[in-house]
Write a protein that holds these residues in place. Structure first.
Motif: not given
Length: 198
Positions: A159-183
């Motif tokens: 599940p996505d929630s578990e992946k997020r917990e186990r991640a060192h870094f997150l990229v949120h792609t629901d705020h547009g391309i430019e925001a994702a590129e900055r991340q």
């Protein structure tokens, strides 16, 4: 050399994120592309022997193979036992080339990173995520996708929630391309920092 694993559930924007790392000059290994190549070459004869009638014109017919393994855990295990070792061999060759070139950071784009224990082979895990509503919208817009296929794919993934917990870094792609590129740029800077070089 820092090896980062890039993963995310279906429809989260992982391929788009991988392309952002490439544009910043970071080598990216694409496990899916490797499987596509194997299905046209090295794995064809073995898959035809294991799943007769799933190849056409010298390559694997993904639709026929998918229909054969989708809801059959034993068949899926057999397919994975054929494909995964070949993918690992290709991944190792990519890492050896990158080390020889003196790369500081590389990214392994592996859809089923957690599901296959791949997090143990990387120094950091980057998870690409988005809202469940956007995920469903993106996936259902794909040609040939059905509710049954979507449910079967999601059920097989951590599940996505578990992946997020186990991640060192997150990229949120629901705020547009430019925001994702900055991340992505920020993450790459941090990863380069982990090498101790600037």
């Amino acid at each position: 050399m820092i090896v980062a694993g890039l993963t995310g559930s279906i429809g989260m924007g992982k391929s788009t994120t991988a392309a952002m790392f490439r544009r910043l000059g970071c080598p990216v290994y694409d496990a899916d592309a490797t499987v596509h190549d194997l299905y046209k070459g090295e794995a064809v004869a073995t898959i035809e022997a294991a799943f007769p009638g799933t190849t056409k014109n010298g390559q694997v017919d993904r639709k026929l193979l998918s229909a054969r393994v989708l809801n059959d855990a034993v068949a899926m295990k057999l397919l994975e036992s054929i494909v995964h070792p070949l993918v690992r061999k290709s991944e190792q060759a990519f890492l050896e080339r990158a080390r020889a070139e003196g790369q500081q950071v590389v990214v392994l784009d592996i859809p089923l990173l957690f599901e296959t224990g791949g997090e143990n082979r990387v120094d950091a895990v980057i998870v690409v995520t988005a809202s469940p509503e956007l995920q469903r919208e993106r996936v259902m817009a794909r040609e040939g996708m059905t509710e049954e296929m979507f449910s079967a794919i999601v059920a097989k993934q951590v599940p996505d929630s578990e992946k997020r917990e186990r991640a060192h870094f997150l990229v949120h792609t629901d705020h547009g391309i430019e925001a994702a590129e900055r991340q992505v740029a920020d993450i790459l800077r941090e990863l380069i920092g982990m090498t101790g070089k600037t």
